[in-house]
Write a protein that holds these residues in place. Structure first.
Motif, PDB file in Angstrom:
ATOM      1  N   ILE A 270       0.832  -1.206   0.000  1.00 35.00           N
ATOM      2  CA  ILE A 270       0.000   0.000   0.000  1.00 35.00           C
ATOM      3  C   ILE A 270       0.866   1.255   0.000  1.00 35.00           C
ATOM      4  O   ILE A 270       0.591   2.224  -0.717  1.00 35.00           O
ATOM      5  N   GLY A 271       1.938   1.234   0.804  1.00 31.09           N
ATOM      6  CA  GLY A 271       2.819   2.404   0.888  1.00 31.09           C
ATOM      7  C   GLY A 271       3.467   2.731  -0.437  1.00 31.09           C
ATOM      8  O   GLY A 271       3.606   3.901  -0.808  1.00 31.09           O
ATOM      9  N   SER A 272       3.857   1.702  -1.187  1.00 31.89           N
ATOM     10  CA  SER A 272       4.477   1.927  -2.497  1.00 31.89           C
ATOM     11  C   SER A 272       3.481   2.549  -3.476  1.00 31.89           C
ATOM     12  O   SER A 272       3.831   3.447  -4.253  1.00 31.89           O
ATOM     13  N   SER A 273       2.223   2.083  -3.442  1.00 28.76           N
ATOM     14  CA  SER A 273       1.178   2.659  -4.307  1.00 28.76           C
ATOM     15  C   SER A 273       0.957   4.126  -3.970  1.00 28.76           C
ATOM     16  O   SER A 273       0.778   4.972  -4.852  1.00 28.76           O
ATOM     17  N   LEU A 274       0.982   4.409  -2.684  1.00 29.02           N
ATOM     18  CA  LEU A 274       0.774   5.786  -2.214  1.00 29.02           C
ATOM     19  C   LEU A 274       1.899   6.690  -2.708  1.00 29.02           C
ATOM     20  O   LEU A 274       1.660   7.813  -3.170  1.00 29.02           O
ATOM     21  N   GLN A 275       3.143   6.194  -2.619  1.00 27.70           N
ATOM     22  CA  GLN A 275       4.293   6.972  -3.085  1.00 27.70           C
ATOM     23  C   GLN A 275       4.218   7.245  -4.587  1.00 27.70           C
ATOM     24  O   GLN A 275       4.593   8.320  -5.049  1.00 27.70           O
ATOM     25  N   ILE A 276       3.721   6.251  -5.342  1.00 30.11           N
ATOM     26  CA  ILE A 276       3.621   6.408  -6.794  1.00 30.11           C
ATOM     27  C   ILE A 276       2.688   7.568  -7.146  1.00 30.11           C
ATOM     28  O   ILE A 276       3.019   8.431  -7.967  1.00 30.11           O
TER      29      ILE A 276
END
Length: 346
Positions: free
Chosen positions: A273-279
């Motif tokens: 989820i954190g990686s999607s948010l950063q994207i």
């Protein structure tokens, strides 16, 4: 890194292939295989630096460099004018992280453990921010898709810039929230124990060299996208939404699955989820700003990309609601990802 370190041999092979002017299809494949371990090396170097910088700065570095590989690939795609590939890769990263990575983590972890639990509060915060981010992308897209093209004037070119600024501010506030005002919520994720294996000088040197190598391989990759898609009859959307996100995030994806296998579902879910948010909140705005150096890129996605992202985010919010996961939920997420991938392939 594990077995991925053996893929580093593809760096010199891809350089030789480029000098010999081999088929674009082979150059695309070789550069892709070279980027996968380099992403892992960047992640490992960043993790080593965090031991010296402390958990707060280390957390920021991990957040910043977590998607650096994809940011570099997208930079060269922007330079080449492949805007559809860039936007598709943004959507593909979000969809891939939520459906494929989270699904694979739940499947692998669920096979070993009947039920896995994770920090419901942390996931709810991240999932809510992700929902906001997708809404931020949806509203301008609906606006532009529902009015006549000739009605669009020059002032709407600033729409994407305004949205990018708003999202980047939310990203910075999110970092402040997780590392300062509500750091107690995140606990172990930001205070990992252990000792550094590398010196600070070695860590920084490795990070710089890996970044330069990724930039070189990304240029090979992007230069071969158009001729490769024509040769194989693939759409640029498929390359952007499926292939590039998998290449750029392979090391991060494998880490999430390994964490789930060790019953550390908290870490696996936060990576996905954190990686999607950063994207959406970091990489996408940065790419909008960088595009101003070449030709301004809009942040308007097509209808299918939007629907796929919205569905993915709604699924995450549903998964986060009980703080538990099992292997069947993992299978369902992977199945949805496969359906989306097939649709883009056609």
């Amino acid at each position: 890194m594990g077995f991925l370190k053996y893929f580093l041999i593809f760096i010199p092979i891809s350089i030789v292939a480029d000098l010999m002017k081999v088929s674009p299809m082979w150059l695309f494949l070789l550069s892709s295989l070279a980027i996968i371990p380099l992403a892992g090396v960047m992640g490992e170097a960043t993790e080593e630096i965090s031991f010296y910088s402390g958990p707060r700065i280390g957390g920021f570095l991990n957040a910043t460099f977590g998607n650096a590989t994809e940011l570099i690939i997208s930079f060269f795609a922007l330079k080449a004018g492949l805007f559809d590939v860039v936007k598709a890769s943004i959507a593909g990263s979000v969809i891939g992280n939520i459906l494929l990575v989270l699904g694979a983590s739940m499947l692998v972890g669920g096979i070993r453990y009947k039920v896995q639990k994770f920090n419901k509060k942390v996931v709810e915060v991240s999932a809510s921010m992700l929902l906001f981010a997708v809404i931020g992308l949806t509203i301008p897209a609906i606006f532009t898709h529902t009015i006549k093209t000739e009605a669009l004037t020059a002032r709407y070119e600033w729409l994407s810039i305004g949205i990018a600024i708003a999202m980047f501010i939310i990203y910075l506030l999110g970092l402040y929230f997780s590392f300062y005002t509500h750091k107690d919520l995140y606990g172990s994720e930001h205070q990992e124990s252990g000792e550094a294996k590398w010196s600070l000088k070695k860590s920084i040197t490795v990070l710089i060299l890996a970044t330069i190598a990724v930039a070189l391989e990304s240029e090979f990759l992007v230069s071969s996208v158009e001729p490769m898609t024509h040769t194989l009859g693939l759409s640029e959307f498929f390359v952007g939404i499926i292939i590039i996100p998998i290449i750029g995030n392979a090391a991060e994806h494998s880490t999430a699955v390994l964490m789930a296998a060790k019953n550390k579902m908290d870490v696996a879910v936060e990576i996905a989820i954190g990686s999607s948010l950063q994207i959406i909140l970091f990489v996408a705005p940065i790419l909008i700003f960088i595009s101003l150096l070449f030709k301004p890129m809009s942040i308007i996605f097509n209808e299918f990309e939007l629907v796929a992202m919205i569905v993915s985010v709604l699924i995450v919010n549903r998964v986060a609601s009980d703080g538990e996961s099992n292997w069947l939920e993992g299978v369902q997420l992977i199945a949805v990802y496969i359906i989306i991938a097939i649709s883009f392939l056609i």
